[in-house]
Design a protein around this motif. Sequence first.
Motif, PDB file in Angstrom:
ATOM      1  N   ALA A  33       0.968  -1.247  -0.122  1.00 43.70           N
ATOM      2  CA  ALA A  33       0.155  -0.022   0.043  1.00 43.70           C
ATOM      3  C   ALA A  33       0.931   1.097   0.001  1.00 43.70           C
ATOM      4  O   ALA A  33       2.077   1.057   0.211  1.00 43.70           O
ATOM      5  N   VAL A  34       0.374   2.532  -0.240  1.00 48.56           N
ATOM      6  CA  VAL A  34       0.926   3.745  -0.200  1.00 48.56           C
ATOM      7  C   VAL A  34       0.332   4.466   1.170  1.00 48.56           C
ATOM      8  O   VAL A  34      -0.887   4.577   1.076  1.00 48.56           O
ATOM      9  N   ARG A  35       1.009   4.859   1.857  1.00 48.42           N
ATOM     10  CA  ARG A  35       0.573   5.657   3.092  1.00 48.42           C
ATOM     11  C   ARG A  35       0.801   7.096   2.815  1.00 48.42           C
ATOM     12  O   ARG A  35       2.166   7.529   2.498  1.00 48.42           O
ATOM     13  N   VAL A  36      -0.238   7.782   2.767  1.00 48.44           N
ATOM     14  CA  VAL A  36      -0.031   9.290   2.567  1.00 48.44           C
ATOM     15  C   VAL A  36      -0.318  10.004   4.124  1.00 48.44           C
ATOM     16  O   VAL A  36      -1.442   9.836   4.727  1.00 48.44           O
ATOM     17  N   ALA A  37       0.628  10.633   4.477  1.00 51.83           N
ATOM     18  CA  ALA A  37       0.512  11.186   5.805  1.00 51.83           C
ATOM     19  C   ALA A  37       1.270  12.798   5.678  1.00 51.83           C
ATOM     20  O   ALA A  37       1.767  12.825   4.722  1.00 51.83           O
ATOM     21  N   SER A  38       0.914  13.498   6.509  1.00 47.17           N
ATOM     22  CA  SER A  38       1.442  14.914   6.565  1.00 47.17           C
ATOM     23  C   SER A  38       2.997  15.039   6.464  1.00 47.17           C
ATOM     24  O   SER A  38       3.462  16.083   6.189  1.00 47.17           O
ATOM     25  N   THR A  39       3.586  13.729   6.996  1.00 46.49           N
ATOM     26  CA  THR A  39       5.332  13.979   7.025  1.00 46.49           C
ATOM     27  C   THR A  39       5.975  13.310   5.773  1.00 46.49           C
ATOM     28  O   THR A  39       7.051  13.185   5.498  1.00 46.49           O
ATOM     29  N   GLY A  40       4.887  12.719   4.889  1.00 44.75           N
ATOM     30  CA  GLY A  40       5.308  12.323   3.488  1.00 44.75           C
ATOM     31  C   GLY A  40       4.503  10.991   2.994  1.00 44.75           C
ATOM     32  O   GLY A  40       3.757  10.390   3.705  1.00 44.75           O
ATOM     33  N   THR A  41       4.897  10.499   2.011  1.00 47.00           N
ATOM     34  CA  THR A  41       4.280   9.364   1.458  1.00 47.00           C
ATOM     35  C   THR A  41       5.326   8.396   1.166  1.00 47.00           C
ATOM     36  O   THR A  41       6.110   8.486   0.583  1.00 47.00           O
ATOM     37  N   THR A  42       5.038   7.159   1.693  1.00 45.46           N
ATOM     38  CA  THR A  42       5.963   6.171   1.608  1.00 45.46           C
ATOM     39  C   THR A  42       5.022   4.697   1.287  1.00 45.46           C
ATOM     40  O   THR A  42       3.823   4.692   1.606  1.00 45.46           O
ATOM     41  N   VAL A  43       6.025   3.780   1.039  1.00 45.99           N
ATOM     42  CA  VAL A  43       5.364   2.448   0.860  1.00 45.99           C
ATOM     43  C   VAL A  43       5.420   1.615   2.043  1.00 45.99           C
ATOM     44  O   VAL A  43       6.174   1.564   2.692  1.00 45.99           O
ATOM     45  N   VAL A  44       4.348   0.718   2.053  1.00 48.92           N
ATOM     46  CA  VAL A  44       4.320  -0.242   3.120  1.00 48.92           C
ATOM     47  C   VAL A  44       3.737  -1.524   2.680  1.00 48.92           C
ATOM     48  O   VAL A  44       3.037  -1.539   1.598  1.00 48.92           O
ATOM     49  N   GLY A  45       4.329  -2.440   3.354  1.00 50.33           N
ATOM     50  CA  GLY A  45       3.968  -3.823   2.961  1.00 50.33           C
ATOM     51  C   GLY A  45       5.186  -4.778   2.524  1.00 50.33           C
ATOM     52  O   GLY A  45       6.157  -4.272   2.731  1.00 50.33           O
ATOM     53  N   ASP A  46       4.561  -5.792   2.130  1.00 51.65           N
ATOM     54  CA  ASP A  46       5.562  -6.910   1.525  1.00 51.65           C
ATOM     55  C   ASP A  46       6.034  -6.835   0.037  1.00 51.65           C
ATOM     56  O   ASP A  46       7.147  -7.162  -0.136  1.00 51.65           O
ATOM     57  N   GLY A  47       5.487  -5.916  -0.959  1.00 52.67           N
ATOM     58  CA  GLY A  47       6.039  -5.760  -2.165  1.00 52.67           C
ATOM     59  C   GLY A  47       6.482  -4.517  -2.507  1.00 52.67           C
ATOM     60  O   GLY A  47       7.043  -3.786  -1.623  1.00 52.67           O
ATOM     61  N   SER A  48       6.256  -4.005  -3.554  1.00 54.46           N
ATOM     62  CA  SER A  48       6.882  -2.895  -4.144  1.00 54.46           C
ATOM     63  C   SER A  48       5.940  -2.010  -4.949  1.00 54.46           C
ATOM     64  O   SER A  48       4.741  -2.374  -5.205  1.00 54.46           O
ATOM     65  N   VAL A  49       6.170  -0.726  -5.157  1.00 58.70           N
ATOM     66  CA  VAL A  49       5.308   0.204  -5.823  1.00 58.70           C
ATOM     67  C   VAL A  49       6.152   0.697  -7.018  1.00 58.70           C
ATOM     68  O   VAL A  49       7.283   1.026  -7.121  1.00 58.70           O
ATOM     69  N   VAL A  50       5.634   0.725  -8.235  1.00 58.52           N
ATOM     70  CA  VAL A  50       6.367   1.037  -9.472  1.00 58.52           C
ATOM     71  C   VAL A  50       5.730   2.418 -10.073  1.00 58.52           C
ATOM     72  O   VAL A  50       4.432   2.565  -9.896  1.00 58.52           O
ATOM     73  N   ALA A  51       6.464   3.129 -10.468  1.00 66.31           N
ATOM     74  CA  ALA A  51       5.813   4.201 -11.470  1.00 66.31           C
ATOM     75  C   ALA A  51       6.415   4.307 -12.785  1.00 66.31           C
ATOM     76  O   ALA A  51       7.654   4.348 -12.951  1.00 66.31           O
ATOM     77  N   LEU A  52       5.538   4.284 -13.801  1.00 65.39           N
ATOM     78  CA  LEU A  52       5.954   4.125 -15.294  1.00 65.39           C
ATOM     79  C   LEU A  52       5.652   5.346 -15.813  1.00 65.39           C
ATOM     80  O   LEU A  52       4.619   5.953 -15.870  1.00 65.39           O
ATOM     81  N   ASP A  53       6.631   6.013 -16.250  1.00 62.90           N
ATOM     82  CA  ASP A  53       6.928   7.354 -16.902  1.00 62.90           C
ATOM     83  C   ASP A  53       6.848   6.976 -18.407  1.00 62.90           C
ATOM     84  O   ASP A  53       8.046   7.002 -18.921  1.00 62.90           O
TER      85      ASP A  53
END
Length: 83
Positions: A33-53
Amino acid sequence: MPSLTLDYRWGKLYDVGRLEPGQTAWGLGENTAVRVASTGTTVVGDGSVVALDPRQAQFTTGPNGAIGALNVLLHTFGAGEAL
C-alpha cells in the motif's frame, strides 16, 4: 484488486502508459500500500510500488497484439521508501 506480480498485470500497466502518455502510471505489488501522511508518502507492505513514466516513450503493437515500448522509465520503490 489485481496485483502486478501475482496476476501478471505488467502488460496492463504499460497499456495505461500507452493510453495516457502524459501521465505517470502507478502499480502496486501484492500485499502493498501507499501511506499518505502529513510527513510524507511512503510504501508499506511486503511488495513494491512502481511508477511508469511514458512521456518520452514510443509504443508499438506486434503482430500477435503484444505491446512494445521504448524509452519508458520505470521507477521502483520498496517498503519504507518515500515516493
